[in-house]
Design a protein around this motif. Structure first.
Motif, PDB file in Angstrom:
ATOM      1  N   ALA A  95       0.831  -1.205   0.000  1.00  0.00           N
ATOM      2  CA  ALA A  95       0.000   0.000   0.000  1.00  0.00           C
ATOM      3  C   ALA A  95       0.869   1.260   0.000  1.00  0.00           C
ATOM      4  CB  ALA A  95      -0.921  -0.014   1.206  1.00  0.00           C
ATOM      5  N   LYS A  96       1.928   1.232   0.757  1.00  0.00           N
ATOM      6  CA  LYS A  96       2.804   2.407   0.856  1.00  0.00           C
ATOM      7  C   LYS A  96       3.490   2.706  -0.468  1.00  0.00           C
ATOM      8  CE  LYS A  96       6.600   4.389   3.529  1.00  0.00           C
ATOM      9  NZ  LYS A  96       7.463   4.249   4.736  1.00  0.00           N
ATOM     10  N   HIS A  97       3.874   1.666  -1.189  1.00  0.00           N
ATOM     11  CA  HIS A  97       4.659   1.862  -2.414  1.00  0.00           C
ATOM     12  C   HIS A  97       3.836   1.694  -3.688  1.00  0.00           C
ATOM     13  CE1 HIS A  97       8.572   2.310  -0.500  1.00  0.00           C
ATOM     14  NE2 HIS A  97       8.188   1.380   0.361  1.00  0.00           N
ATOM     15  N   GLY A  98       2.525   1.595  -3.566  1.00  0.00           N
ATOM     16  CA  GLY A  98       1.666   1.555  -4.738  1.00  0.00           C
ATOM     17  C   GLY A  98       1.766   0.293  -5.565  1.00  0.00           C
ATOM     18  N   VAL A  99       2.105  -0.816  -4.922  1.00  0.00           N
ATOM     19  CA  VAL A  99       2.153  -2.115  -5.613  1.00  0.00           C
ATOM     20  C   VAL A  99       0.799  -2.790  -5.375  1.00  0.00           C
ATOM     21  CG1 VAL A  99       3.348  -4.316  -5.828  1.00  0.00           C
ATOM     22  CG2 VAL A  99       4.632  -2.250  -5.192  1.00  0.00           C
ATOM     23  N   ARG A 100       0.056  -3.053  -6.435  1.00  0.00           N
ATOM     24  CA  ARG A 100      -1.326  -3.462  -6.280  1.00  0.00           C
ATOM     25  C   ARG A 100      -1.547  -4.973  -6.260  1.00  0.00           C
ATOM     26  NH1 ARG A 100      -4.835  -0.564  -4.238  1.00  0.00           N
ATOM     27  NH2 ARG A 100      -6.376  -1.885  -5.286  1.00  0.00           N
ATOM     28  N   ARG A 101      -0.751  -5.722  -7.018  1.00  0.00           N
ATOM     29  CA  ARG A 101      -1.081  -7.132  -7.264  1.00  0.00           C
ATOM     30  C   ARG A 101      -0.419  -8.058  -6.260  1.00  0.00           C
ATOM     31  NH1 ARG A 101      -4.510 -10.548  -7.930  1.00  0.00           N
ATOM     32  NH2 ARG A 101      -4.472 -12.044  -9.640  1.00  0.00           N
ATOM     33  N   LEU A 102      -1.248  -8.856  -5.575  1.00  0.00           N
ATOM     34  CA  LEU A 102      -0.789  -9.789  -4.546  1.00  0.00           C
ATOM     35  C   LEU A 102      -1.447 -11.152  -4.763  1.00  0.00           C
ATOM     36  CD1 LEU A 102       0.591 -10.489  -1.819  1.00  0.00           C
ATOM     37  CD2 LEU A 102      -1.455  -9.567  -0.690  1.00  0.00           C
ATOM     38  N   VAL A 103      -0.621 -12.206  -4.763  1.00  0.00           N
ATOM     39  CA  VAL A 103      -1.118 -13.577  -4.869  1.00  0.00           C
ATOM     40  C   VAL A 103      -0.506 -14.382  -3.731  1.00  0.00           C
ATOM     41  CG1 VAL A 103      -1.343 -15.614  -6.329  1.00  0.00           C
ATOM     42  CG2 VAL A 103      -1.240 -13.347  -7.377  1.00  0.00           C
ATOM     43  N   CYS A 104      -1.352 -15.082  -2.973  1.00  0.00           N
ATOM     44  CA  CYS A 104      -0.891 -15.813  -1.789  1.00  0.00           C
ATOM     45  C   CYS A 104      -1.405 -17.249  -1.809  1.00  0.00           C
ATOM     46  CB  CYS A 104      -1.384 -15.139  -0.513  1.00  0.00           C
ATOM     47  SG  CYS A 104      -0.750 -13.479  -0.270  1.00  0.00           S
ATOM     48  N   VAL A 105      -0.734 -18.098  -1.016  1.00  0.00           N
ATOM     49  CA  VAL A 105      -1.106 -19.505  -0.896  1.00  0.00           C
ATOM     50  C   VAL A 105      -1.634 -19.793   0.506  1.00  0.00           C
ATOM     51  CG1 VAL A 105      -0.302 -21.890  -1.015  1.00  0.00           C
ATOM     52  CG2 VAL A 105       0.690 -20.164  -2.532  1.00  0.00           C
ATOM     53  N   THR A 106      -2.786 -20.473   0.585  1.00  0.00           N
ATOM     54  CA  THR A 106      -3.252 -21.011   1.866  1.00  0.00           C
ATOM     55  C   THR A 106      -3.557 -22.502   1.687  1.00  0.00           C
ATOM     56  OG1 THR A 106      -5.552 -20.270   1.481  1.00  0.00           O
ATOM     57  CG2 THR A 106      -4.094 -18.806   2.751  1.00  0.00           C
ATOM     58  N   SER A 107      -4.792 -22.932   1.857  1.00  0.00           N
ATOM     59  CA  SER A 107      -5.109 -24.361   1.768  1.00  0.00           C
ATOM     60  C   SER A 107      -6.565 -24.574   1.403  1.00  0.00           C
ATOM     61  CB  SER A 107      -4.828 -25.052   3.113  1.00  0.00           C
ATOM     62  OG  SER A 107      -5.340 -26.365   3.119  1.00  0.00           O
ATOM     63  N   THR A 108      -6.818 -25.688   0.717  1.00  0.00           N
ATOM     64  CA  THR A 108      -8.188 -26.050   0.355  1.00  0.00           C
ATOM     65  C   THR A 108      -9.072 -26.256   1.586  1.00  0.00           C
ATOM     66  OG1 THR A 108      -9.479 -27.547  -1.048  1.00  0.00           O
ATOM     67  CG2 THR A 108      -7.769 -28.554   0.305  1.00  0.00           C
ATOM     68  N   VAL A 109      -8.469 -26.578   2.717  1.00  0.00           N
ATOM     69  CA  VAL A 109      -9.225 -26.763   3.959  1.00  0.00           C
ATOM     70  C   VAL A 109     -10.045 -25.519   4.288  1.00  0.00           C
ATOM     71  CG1 VAL A 109      -8.986 -27.060   6.460  1.00  0.00           C
ATOM     72  CG2 VAL A 109      -7.655 -28.496   4.900  1.00  0.00           C
ATOM     73  N   LEU A 110      -9.556 -24.350   3.902  1.00  0.00           N
ATOM     74  CA  LEU A 110     -10.213 -23.100   4.264  1.00  0.00           C
ATOM     75  C   LEU A 110     -11.487 -22.827   3.473  1.00  0.00           C
ATOM     76  CD1 LEU A 110      -7.460 -22.844   5.705  1.00  0.00           C
ATOM     77  CD2 LEU A 110      -7.567 -20.395   5.257  1.00  0.00           C
ATOM     78  N   PHE A 111     -11.822 -23.665   2.511  1.00  0.00           N
ATOM     79  CA  PHE A 111     -13.129 -23.538   1.865  1.00  0.00           C
ATOM     80  C   PHE A 111     -14.251 -23.902   2.837  1.00  0.00           C
ATOM     81  CE2 PHE A 111     -10.843 -23.821  -2.267  1.00  0.00           C
ATOM     82  CZ  PHE A 111     -11.445 -22.750  -2.905  1.00  0.00           C
ATOM     83  N   ASP A 112     -13.899 -24.665   3.892  1.00  0.00           N
ATOM     84  CA  ASP A 112     -14.888 -25.063   4.893  1.00  0.00           C
ATOM     85  C   ASP A 112     -16.064 -25.819   4.286  1.00  0.00           C
ATOM     86  OD1 ASP A 112     -13.521 -24.060   7.130  1.00  0.00           O
ATOM     87  OD2 ASP A 112     -14.286 -22.042   6.759  1.00  0.00           O
ATOM     88  N   THR A 113     -15.770 -26.598   3.264  1.00  0.00           N
ATOM     89  CA  THR A 113     -16.763 -27.488   2.678  1.00  0.00           C
ATOM     90  C   THR A 113     -16.151 -28.882   2.583  1.00  0.00           C
ATOM     91  OG1 THR A 113     -16.017 -26.945   0.431  1.00  0.00           O
ATOM     92  CG2 THR A 113     -17.863 -25.675   1.320  1.00  0.00           C
ATOM     93  N   GLU A 114     -16.981 -29.896   2.629  1.00  0.00           N
ATOM     94  CA  GLU A 114     -16.483 -31.257   2.532  1.00  0.00           C
ATOM     95  C   GLU A 114     -15.896 -31.520   1.156  1.00  0.00           C
ATOM     96  OE1 GLU A 114     -19.626 -33.888   3.564  1.00  0.00           O
ATOM     97  OE2 GLU A 114     -19.366 -33.563   5.724  1.00  0.00           O
ATOM     98  N   ALA A 115     -14.870 -32.362   1.112  1.00  0.00           N
ATOM     99  CA  ALA A 115     -14.233 -32.711  -0.152  1.00  0.00           C
ATOM    100  C   ALA A 115     -15.224 -33.417  -1.063  1.00  0.00           C
ATOM    101  CB  ALA A 115     -13.033 -33.606   0.108  1.00  0.00           C
TER     102      ALA A 115
END
Length: 234
Positions: A95-115
């Motif tokens: 935000a401070k340096h005006g860089v807009r694009r961010l892509v991050c990794v988490t986990s499929t578990v966080l969908f909170d739905t059954e597989a």
């Protein structure tokens, strides 16, 4: 394009850095152990920095076009804060340096739905055991990280892969904004999807699943190798 990869020295970070270089981008690889980083390329800059240090993060982010975070820690009982603390520093610096694009990794578990398509044992016993016991501290902090990112005001995408494994080549993997069938995601496919989204601006303000359908290991093979033998992304 100028990309910075946090967690570059972890298994996913190395793959992501290699993919970005192969695609012709300039890459800044951020790691706490720069002397151990295995890649070398004229377009690669290796920076020794800790994502917990906001001044170090700010110095790295300045002048970049997009940021990829592949931070990671192995399962354990101790409270985890790397994801939320690191993402706070990253988003503030962007935000401070005006860089807009961010892509991050988490986990499929966080969908909170059954597989989808899974049997009773995996849906009701195995995955809940991993999510609520073995991996609870990790997933709790991933949720905090996702909240930080969602509220950042940036052009973010969060990728929620399945169980990660190593593969030599990118496959015809699947991508969706809902949880996909299947248990696994190769790091090659994940890295390809991360770089594509960072560069092409796909799936902005979206949580996506990336799933590998070819060449996946068995569940027990993956659990033995990754859950108990995984390395930190640093």
């Amino acid at each position: 394009m100028k990309l910075v990869v946090f967690g570059a020295n972890g298994p996913t970070g190395r793959r992501t850095t290699a993919q970005a270089l192969a695609d012709g981008h300039e890459v800044t690889a951020v790691t706490r152990r720069p002397d151990d980083f295995p890649l070398d390329d004229p377009r690669l800059r290796i920076v020794g920095a800790d994502v917990r240090d906001p001044l170090a993060v700010e110095a790295v982010v300045a002048g970049q076009h997009a940021v990829i975070s592949s931070l990671g820690v192995p399962y354990g009982r101790s409270r985890v804060s790397l994801y939320s603390e690191g993402s706070t520093h990253i988003t503030q610096a962007m935000a401070k340096h005006g860089v807009r694009r961010l892509v991050c990794v988490t986990s499929t578990v966080l969908f909170d739905t059954e597989a989808p398509g899974e049997g009773f044992l995996f849906r009701k016993v195995v995955e809940p055991l991993i999510a609520r016991t073995m991996g609870r501290t990790v997933y709790d902090d991933m949720r905090r990280m996702e909240a930080v990112i969602r509220d950042s005001g940036l052009d973010w995408t969060v990728v929620r892969p399945g169980g990660l494994f190593d593969a030599d080549a990118v496959t015809d993997y699947q991508v969706a904004a809902t949880r996909l069938p299947g248990r696994f995601t190769s790091r090659s496919d994940l890295a390809h999807s991360l770089v594509r989204r960072a560069v092409d601006g796909l799936d902005v303000h979206t949580f996506i699943d990336v799933r590998t359908t070819d060449g996946a290991p068995t569940f027990l093979e993956l659990l033995r190798k990754e859950a108990f033998g995984g390395k930190k992304a640093s």
